[in-house]
Design a protein around this motif. Structure first.
Motif, short mmCIF file in Angstrom:
data_model
loop_
_atom_site.label_atom_id
_atom_site.label_comp_id
_atom_site.label_asym_id
_atom_site.label_seq_id
_atom_site.Cartn_x
_atom_site.Cartn_y
_atom_site.Cartn_z
N ALA A 10 -12.87 6.08 -45.49
CA ALA A 10 -12.92 7.35 -46.20
C ALA A 10 -14.27 7.53 -46.89
O ALA A 10 -14.89 8.60 -46.81
CB ALA A 10 -11.79 7.45 -47.22
N VAL A 11 -14.75 6.49 -47.57
CA VAL A 11 -16.04 6.58 -48.24
C VAL A 11 -17.15 6.79 -47.22
O VAL A 11 -18.05 7.60 -47.41
CB VAL A 11 -16.29 5.33 -49.11
CG1 VAL A 11 -17.72 5.29 -49.61
CG2 VAL A 11 -15.33 5.30 -50.28
N GLY A 12 -17.08 6.08 -46.09
CA GLY A 12 -18.07 6.27 -45.03
C GLY A 12 -18.04 7.68 -44.47
O GLY A 12 -19.08 8.29 -44.25
N SER A 128 -23.58 -2.40 -41.43
CA SER A 128 -24.46 -1.55 -42.23
C SER A 128 -23.78 -1.06 -43.50
O SER A 128 -24.43 -0.55 -44.40
CB SER A 128 -24.98 -0.37 -41.41
OG SER A 128 -23.92 0.47 -41.02
N TYR A 129 -22.47 -1.21 -43.57
CA TYR A 129 -21.72 -0.83 -44.77
C TYR A 129 -21.28 -2.05 -45.56
O TYR A 129 -20.46 -1.96 -46.46
CB TYR A 129 -20.49 0.01 -44.39
CG TYR A 129 -20.85 1.35 -43.80
CD1 TYR A 129 -21.11 2.43 -44.62
CD2 TYR A 129 -20.94 1.52 -42.42
CE1 TYR A 129 -21.46 3.66 -44.08
CE2 TYR A 129 -21.29 2.74 -41.87
CZ TYR A 129 -21.54 3.80 -42.71
OH TYR A 129 -21.89 5.00 -42.18
N GLY A 130 -21.84 -3.22 -45.23
CA GLY A 130 -21.42 -4.48 -45.82
C GLY A 130 -21.54 -4.58 -47.32
O GLY A 130 -20.83 -5.35 -47.96
N SER A 131 -22.44 -3.83 -47.93
CA SER A 131 -22.60 -3.89 -49.38
C SER A 131 -22.19 -2.60 -50.06
O SER A 131 -22.54 -2.37 -51.22
CB SER A 131 -24.06 -4.24 -49.73
OG SER A 131 -24.92 -3.21 -49.27
N LEU A 132 -21.44 -1.76 -49.36
CA LEU A 132 -21.07 -0.46 -49.91
C LEU A 132 -20.32 -0.58 -51.23
O LEU A 132 -20.71 0.04 -52.23
CB LEU A 132 -20.20 0.31 -48.90
CG LEU A 132 -19.71 1.68 -49.35
CD1 LEU A 132 -20.85 2.68 -49.27
CD2 LEU A 132 -18.56 2.13 -48.49
N VAL A 133 -19.28 -1.37 -51.27
CA VAL A 133 -18.48 -1.48 -52.50
C VAL A 133 -19.31 -2.10 -53.61
O VAL A 133 -19.35 -1.59 -54.73
CB VAL A 133 -17.18 -2.27 -52.25
CG1 VAL A 133 -16.45 -2.56 -53.56
CG2 VAL A 133 -16.27 -1.50 -51.29
N ARG A 134 -20.02 -3.18 -53.29
CA ARG A 134 -20.85 -3.83 -54.31
C ARG A 134 -21.89 -2.86 -54.87
O ARG A 134 -22.14 -2.82 -56.07
CB ARG A 134 -21.54 -5.06 -53.72
CG ARG A 134 -22.36 -5.83 -54.73
CD ARG A 134 -22.94 -7.13 -54.15
NE ARG A 134 -23.50 -7.06 -52.83
CZ ARG A 134 -24.74 -6.59 -52.54
NH1 ARG A 134 -25.52 -6.18 -53.49
NH2 ARG A 134 -25.15 -6.58 -51.29
N HIS A 135 -22.47 -2.05 -54.02
CA HIS A 135 -23.51 -1.10 -54.43
C HIS A 135 -22.96 0.01 -55.32
O HIS A 135 -23.62 0.44 -56.27
CB HIS A 135 -24.18 -0.52 -53.19
CG HIS A 135 -25.22 0.50 -53.47
ND1 HIS A 135 -26.44 0.17 -54.02
CD2 HIS A 135 -25.22 1.84 -53.31
CE1 HIS A 135 -27.15 1.28 -54.18
NE2 HIS A 135 -26.44 2.30 -53.75
N LEU A 136 -21.77 0.50 -55.03
CA LEU A 136 -21.21 1.64 -55.77
C LEU A 136 -20.30 1.25 -56.93
O LEU A 136 -19.94 2.09 -57.74
CB LEU A 136 -20.44 2.55 -54.80
CG LEU A 136 -21.28 3.21 -53.71
CD1 LEU A 136 -20.38 3.92 -52.72
CD2 LEU A 136 -22.29 4.16 -54.30
N ASP A 137 -19.92 -0.01 -57.00
CA ASP A 137 -18.98 -0.50 -58.01
C ASP A 137 -19.67 -0.62 -59.37
O ASP A 137 -20.35 -1.61 -59.64
CB ASP A 137 -18.42 -1.85 -57.55
CG ASP A 137 -17.38 -2.41 -58.50
OD1 ASP A 137 -16.89 -1.66 -59.38
OD2 ASP A 137 -17.06 -3.60 -58.35
#
Length: 162
Positions: A10-12, A128-137
């Motif tokens: 969903a975020v993607g 390419s989305y591997g750090s998505l949560v870490r980046h936005l958290d």
């Protein structure tokens, strides 16, 4: 499907729609290679200035006039006006948009294709989305909530309501 996977998808998807909307907002001033002429961060210097001259200095005199800009854009529209009515319907505009965005799409494909084999695997795409949560958290709890996306003043306002 697990909740975490659904959230990532969903975020993607939201990110892709937001990016697409941002790209589309500048499309009327995009050159044939998908480069936006206006609304870019960082001003008009360097490569952007060079692209302006490549695109709009029609007579090659080292000067860009508004008449040249207007003519280049009118010619671009005319090139995609299949029914010659002087305007673009949705299908004609889609063809212009796809043409302008092709290079950007190829660039993104190549960015996902880590091993350069002209194929994007699930691992390459997901990676390419591997750090998505870490980046936005924002609170570093390892998960995203709506609070992570609110601006600080929105969170303060919500706290005042309680």
């Amino acid at each position: 499907m697990r909740t975490r996977t659904k959230l990532m998808l969903a975020v993607g998807a939201v990110g892709a729609v937001a990016l697409g909307s941002t790209i589309m907002a500048g499309t009327s001033l995009a050159d044939g290679r998908g480069h936006h002429m206006a609304g870019q961060h960082g001003g008009w210097g360097g490569d952007r200035g060079d692209r302006l001259f490549e695109q709009f200095d029609a007579n090659g005199d080292g000067l860009i006039t508004q008449a040249e800009v207007d003519q280049v854009l009118a010619d671009r529209l005319a090139a995609f006006d299949q029914n010659d009515d002087g305007s673009l319907n949705l299908e004609e505009y889609q063809a212009l948009w796809l043409d302008a965005m092709r290079e950007r799409m190829v660039d993104r494909f190549q960015a996902h294709d880590d091993d350069g084999d002209a194929m994007v695997t699930v691992e390459e795409f997901v990676g390419s989305y591997g750090s998505l949560v870490r980046h936005l958290d924002r609170n570093d709890d390892g998960q995203l909530t709506r609070d992570d996306f609110r601006r600080p003043r929105d969170r303060d306002r919500d706290d005042d309501d309680e």
